[in-house]
Design a protein around this motif. Sequence first.
Motif, PDB file in Angstrom:
ATOM      1  N   SER A  38      -3.122   1.518  -2.466  1.00  0.00           N
ATOM      2  CA  SER A  38      -2.306   0.372  -2.043  1.00  0.00           C
ATOM      3  C   SER A  38      -2.836  -0.984  -2.479  1.00  0.00           C
ATOM      4  O   SER A  38      -2.074  -1.957  -2.544  1.00  0.00           O
ATOM      5  N   ILE A  42      -1.193  -5.042  -2.904  1.00  0.00           N
ATOM      6  CA  ILE A  42      -1.373  -6.122  -1.915  1.00  0.00           C
ATOM      7  C   ILE A  42      -2.581  -7.012  -2.200  1.00  0.00           C
ATOM      8  O   ILE A  42      -2.636  -8.150  -1.712  1.00  0.00           O
ATOM      9  N   PRO A 147       2.069  -6.764   3.246  1.00  0.00           N
ATOM     10  CA  PRO A 147       2.478  -5.357   3.111  1.00  0.00           C
ATOM     11  C   PRO A 147       3.918  -5.078   3.531  1.00  0.00           C
ATOM     12  O   PRO A 147       4.515  -4.099   3.072  1.00  0.00           O
ATOM     13  N   ALA A 167      -1.651  -2.715   6.279  1.00  0.00           N
ATOM     14  CA  ALA A 167      -1.381  -1.658   5.304  1.00  0.00           C
ATOM     15  C   ALA A 167      -2.081  -0.348   5.646  1.00  0.00           C
ATOM     16  O   ALA A 167      -1.917   0.638   4.922  1.00  0.00           O
ATOM     17  N   ILE A 467       3.347   1.863   1.102  1.00  0.00           N
ATOM     18  CA  ILE A 467       3.026   1.194  -0.169  1.00  0.00           C
ATOM     19  C   ILE A 467       2.477   2.238  -1.136  1.00  0.00           C
ATOM     20  O   ILE A 467       1.563   2.969  -0.782  1.00  0.00           O
TER      21      ILE A 467
END
Length: 467
Positions: A38, A42, A147, A167, A467
Motif C-alpha cells: 500500500s 499513500i 487512504p 491504511a 488499497i
Amino acid sequence: MAHEMRGMTSLALVRAIAAGEISAREACLASVARIRASNPAINAFTRCCTARALREAEAIDARRARGERLPPLAGLPYAVKDLFDVAGEVTHAGSKLNRQHRPAAQDAFLVARIQAGGAVLLGRLNMDEYAYGFTTENTHYGATRNPHDLTRSAGGSSGGCGAAVAAGQVGMALGSDTNGSIRVPASFCGIWGLKPTFGRLSRRGSYPFVHSIDHLGPMADSVESLALAYDVLQAPDPLDPGCHALRVQPVGSALQQGIEGLRVGLLGGYFDEHATASARAAVRSAAQVLGANDQLAWPDAALGRAAAFIISASEGGSLHLQDLRTQVQEFEPLSVDRFIAGALLPAAWYLRAQRFRQSYRDQVNALFRHWDLLLAPATPVAAPVLGSEWLDINGTSMPTRASIGLLTQPISLAGCPVVAAPIWPTGTGGLPIAVQIIAAPWREDLALRAAWALQAAGCAHLKPVEI
C-alpha cells in the motif's frame, strides 16, 4: 496469515499474540507485507526498519515461549513520525538539510518507552518539513495521500502517521502536535489521536518545531489502543526540563467507567463560525451520545490563535535562522516564506504573545470549574484535494494551509489535553471529520472515557480501506 489479520484491531492483535494464536513475528511480517503493498499509493513510510522489527518481534515470541508475562503492547506493529530519534538512523524531520546529520546515538525517550511496552517498530513516517504545515505535501519526500481518497490530503504535520494507521499498515503511531498536527491527520484520515496536556510526555530525543508549544502523543485505531499506548508512554523524565509528569496516571483501566455525571459542553461562537455544516454535524452526533446540550464560548479564541501563530513563526524561524541565511534554497518551498517571516518578527511581538498566553490559560482553565469536557470540531472541513490553495468555509474563501488549524490552534496554546474522535458526517462524500474532546489539564482520563463512550455507541469509529 496476513489476510487473516486484515481488519483485526491492534487491541485484538495484541490479545491474540498474548494468547499464542499469532506470533509476534507473523504479525510483524503481515505489517511489512501491508506496507509494501500500500505504501506506493499513500507514501506514509519514508523508511522501514524491518531487521530491527523482526528482532523485536522475535524477542517477544521468545519471552512468551519462556512463559514470561508479556508487556501490554507486546507484538503491536507501530511507526514514528520522522522527528523521533531512532538509534543508528538519521532524524530527517522531513528536511533535506538534516540528511547530513549524524545518526542518533539512542532512541528518543518515548520510542524507548514504547519498545519497553512490547511494541515493534516498523519504521519512520512522512511529515511536513520541520513540522510546519497541515497537509504533508513534502517536496523532498513526496506528498502523503489520504487512504480514503488518494486525491486528498492526509493532513499534517503528522500526515504519515494518520495515513499509516488508517491504511492498516500499523495499529499505532507516535506523532507530534504543536498547532494541531495530531488532531488534523486524525480528522482527515478517520483515526483516533491524543494530544496530551502540554508537558505531560517527555520530548527528549525529538526534533523540535516550537519548544514552548510542542506536544507528543499517540495515534491509534481504537480508543483502547490509544489509552494503552498513553499509559506506556507516561513516565517522569528528569533529563527533560519541559516534562512536568511527576507521577504516572494510568487511564486504560478507567475507560469503561462511563460518562454519567460528567458535565459536557459545546463550544459555540468562534468554533461555530469557522466550521462548515458537516463539521457542526459531527459535533452534534457526539453531543447526542454524551448528553451535551449547553453551548458556551471559549475565551479569546481568535486572539489565542493569533498568539499561537506569532510564537510558532518566531520560534520556528529562530531555530533555523543560520540555515535560512546560508541554504535557503534547500528548504521546503511551501513553508520557507513562513520561516523567513518568523525570523523577522519583532521580539516585542513574541514577548507580548507569551504574556497574553499566561492570562489566556487562566481564562481557559476557569471554564473547567463548571465543565468537565468541551466539544468542538477538529477541522473546519473534511480532507481537501492535494494542492488546494483555498478552502470555502461558509462562503468565505480562506488559504488552505493556514486555515486547516483554525479550530485546533486556540486549544494548543492553552495546553489542554484533547482526544480526536473520528466521526463520519453526511455531506463530506464519505470522508471523516473528527470531534475534539477537550479536558482540563492533566485530565486525559476524562477525555478518553468520553471517547470510549462514543466508540461503544458506534458514533466514532474507523472505516477499513482497500488499497
